[in-house]
Design a protein around this motif. Structure first.
Motif, PDB file in Angstrom:
ATOM      1  N   ASN A 154      -1.981  -3.880  -6.194  1.00 11.21           N
ATOM      2  CA  ASN A 154      -0.671  -3.287  -6.458  1.00 11.21           C
ATOM      3  C   ASN A 154      -0.459  -2.791  -7.883  1.00 11.21           C
ATOM      4  OD1 ASN A 154      -0.678  -5.787  -7.664  1.00 11.21           O
ATOM      5  ND2 ASN A 154       1.451  -6.224  -7.207  1.00 11.21           N
ATOM      6  N   CYS A 166       2.129   6.959  -6.809  1.00  7.92           N
ATOM      7  CA  CYS A 166       1.076   7.905  -7.184  1.00  7.92           C
ATOM      8  C   CYS A 166       1.493   9.336  -6.872  1.00  7.92           C
ATOM      9  CB  CYS A 166      -0.219   7.576  -6.448  1.00  7.92           C
ATOM     10  SG  CYS A 166      -1.141   6.175  -7.105  1.00  7.92           S
ATOM     11  N   TRP A 202      -6.643  -2.603  -6.688  1.00  3.35           N
ATOM     12  CA  TRP A 202      -6.196  -3.467  -5.603  1.00  3.35           C
ATOM     13  C   TRP A 202      -5.535  -4.712  -6.170  1.00  3.35           C
ATOM     14  CZ3 TRP A 202      -7.340  -8.401  -3.737  1.00  3.35           C
ATOM     15  CH2 TRP A 202      -7.005  -8.637  -2.406  1.00  3.35           C
ATOM     16  N   ILE A 242       0.837  -1.200   0.000  1.00  2.00           N
ATOM     17  CA  ILE A 242       0.000   0.000   0.000  1.00  2.00           C
ATOM     18  C   ILE A 242       0.871   1.250   0.000  1.00  2.00           C
ATOM     19  CG2 ILE A 242      -1.484   1.382   1.517  1.00  2.00           C
ATOM     20  CD1 ILE A 242      -3.004  -1.204   2.143  1.00  2.00           C
ATOM     21  N   TYR A 291      -4.307   5.836   0.020  1.00  4.76           N
ATOM     22  CA  TYR A 291      -4.566   4.671  -0.835  1.00  4.76           C
ATOM     23  C   TYR A 291      -6.052   4.586  -1.151  1.00  4.76           C
ATOM     24  CZ  TYR A 291      -4.423  -0.269  -2.317  1.00  4.76           C
ATOM     25  OH  TYR A 291      -4.537  -1.440  -3.021  1.00  4.76           O
ATOM     26  N   ILE A 303      -5.504   3.299  -8.335  1.00  4.47           N
ATOM     27  CA  ILE A 303      -4.943   2.042  -7.850  1.00  4.47           C
ATOM     28  C   ILE A 303      -5.979   0.933  -7.982  1.00  4.47           C
ATOM     29  CG2 ILE A 303      -3.944   0.818  -5.885  1.00  4.47           C
ATOM     30  CD1 ILE A 303      -3.152   3.595  -4.759  1.00  4.47           C
ATOM     31  N   ALA A 341       2.441   1.787  -3.473  1.00  5.64           N
ATOM     32  CA  ALA A 341       1.481   2.307  -4.447  1.00  5.64           C
ATOM     33  C   ALA A 341       1.237   3.795  -4.240  1.00  5.64           C
ATOM     34  CB  ALA A 341       0.166   1.530  -4.354  1.00  5.64           C
ATOM     35  N   VAL A 342       1.100   4.198  -2.990  1.00 10.09           N
ATOM     36  CA  VAL A 342       0.877   5.610  -2.675  1.00 10.09           C
ATOM     37  C   VAL A 342       2.105   6.441  -3.050  1.00 10.09           C
ATOM     38  CG1 VAL A 342       0.540   7.261  -0.782  1.00 10.09           C
ATOM     39  CG2 VAL A 342      -0.839   5.175  -0.883  1.00 10.09           C
TER      40      VAL A 342
END
Length: 256
Positions: free
Chosen positions: A117, A100, A115, A93, A196, A113, A96-97
């Protein structure tokens, strides 16, 4: 090596992470594999950032290959030492953040995103993330498609796309690494999970998931505090911890 990339990464990491190891390569087999071998041999220690212009054996989740042609993407891995109680969900998580935030700061794009990844822009996958444990450490691999390769992506790449923005890929690597390493100081910070959730592409949408070899439908309700995907099924509410999910019959295009 790519000296310009290394300089950009170090500049973006700033003084707080000046002790981090940094290296940028023209080509490698896999940045995750290269860091794993170096860490096991005692050649490097956390934190360490490795970036490459090209991978000859890039890997994704579930043993899939990750197309990594030269001159078009950013392929990087970060080695860090997490708290002993850190779970893989919170690490993915955070990664991913971090990606972004870096893309949002350097472009006009707003990635979504999927879910757990994958990052999408305009219905196309532009980034994949793979986290692997090594002893007491963790290696997080990140692949970002910055430009479309000549001739486009092959059919087996599925819904692959690219950012299609001019940018310093070394700077992007450094910005991602800084956001990620800053977040590792407190993996349980609710702001990370909130960030997220705010970028989740599946909220309120119908998905398909596989359980015990059977494909089932569900409605996405949200993301649990531990990173699980909360869904409503025919049997009632449940939380998915692992696995692959896909959108309903309309597919990804135009929905993410």
């Amino acid at each position: 090596m790519i000296p310009d990339w290394e300089a950009s990464i170090c500049q973006e990491l700033g003084p707080e992470w000046r002790h981090a190891g940094v290296r940028a390569l023209r080509q490698t087999d896999s940045t995750n594999l290269r860091l794993k071998e170096a860490a096991r041999a005692g050649e490097i220690s956390a934190p360490y950032v490795l970036a490459a212009d090209c991978q000859t054996a890039g890997r994704g989740r579930l043993g899939r290959s990750f197309l990594s042609p030269p001159g078009t993407g950013l392929y990087m891995s970060i080695l860090f030492a997490p708290p002993l109680d850190a779970d893989s969900g919170s690490i993915t998580i955070l990664a991913a953040v971090a990606v972004c935030r870096a893309i949002e700061e350097m472009t006009d794009l707003k990635p979504k995103i999927k879910w757990v990844n994958d990052l999408f822009v305009n219905g196309k996958k532009v980034c994949g993330i793979l986290a692997e444990r090594i002893g007491e450490g963790v290696i997080v691999g990140i692949g970002v498609n910055v430009k479309m390769p000549v001739g486009g992506f092959p059919p087996e790449a599925g819904a692959a796309g690219a950012l299609e923005r001019e940018m310093d890929r070394g700077k992007l690597a450094g910005r991602i690494a800084r956001h990620f390493l800053d977040g590792t100081k407190n993996l349980s910070d609710p702001a990370i999970l909130n960030a997220y959730r705010a970028r989740m592409a599946l909220m309120g949408r119908e998905i398909r998931y596989t359980q015990n070899g059977q494909e089932k439908n569900a409605l996405v309700l949200g993301v649990a505090d531990d990173g699980g995907l909360m869904v409503e099924t025919e049997e009632g509410p449940r939380t998915l911890r692992t696995g692959e999910v896909t959108l309903g019959s309309e597919g990804l295009a135009g929905r993410i």
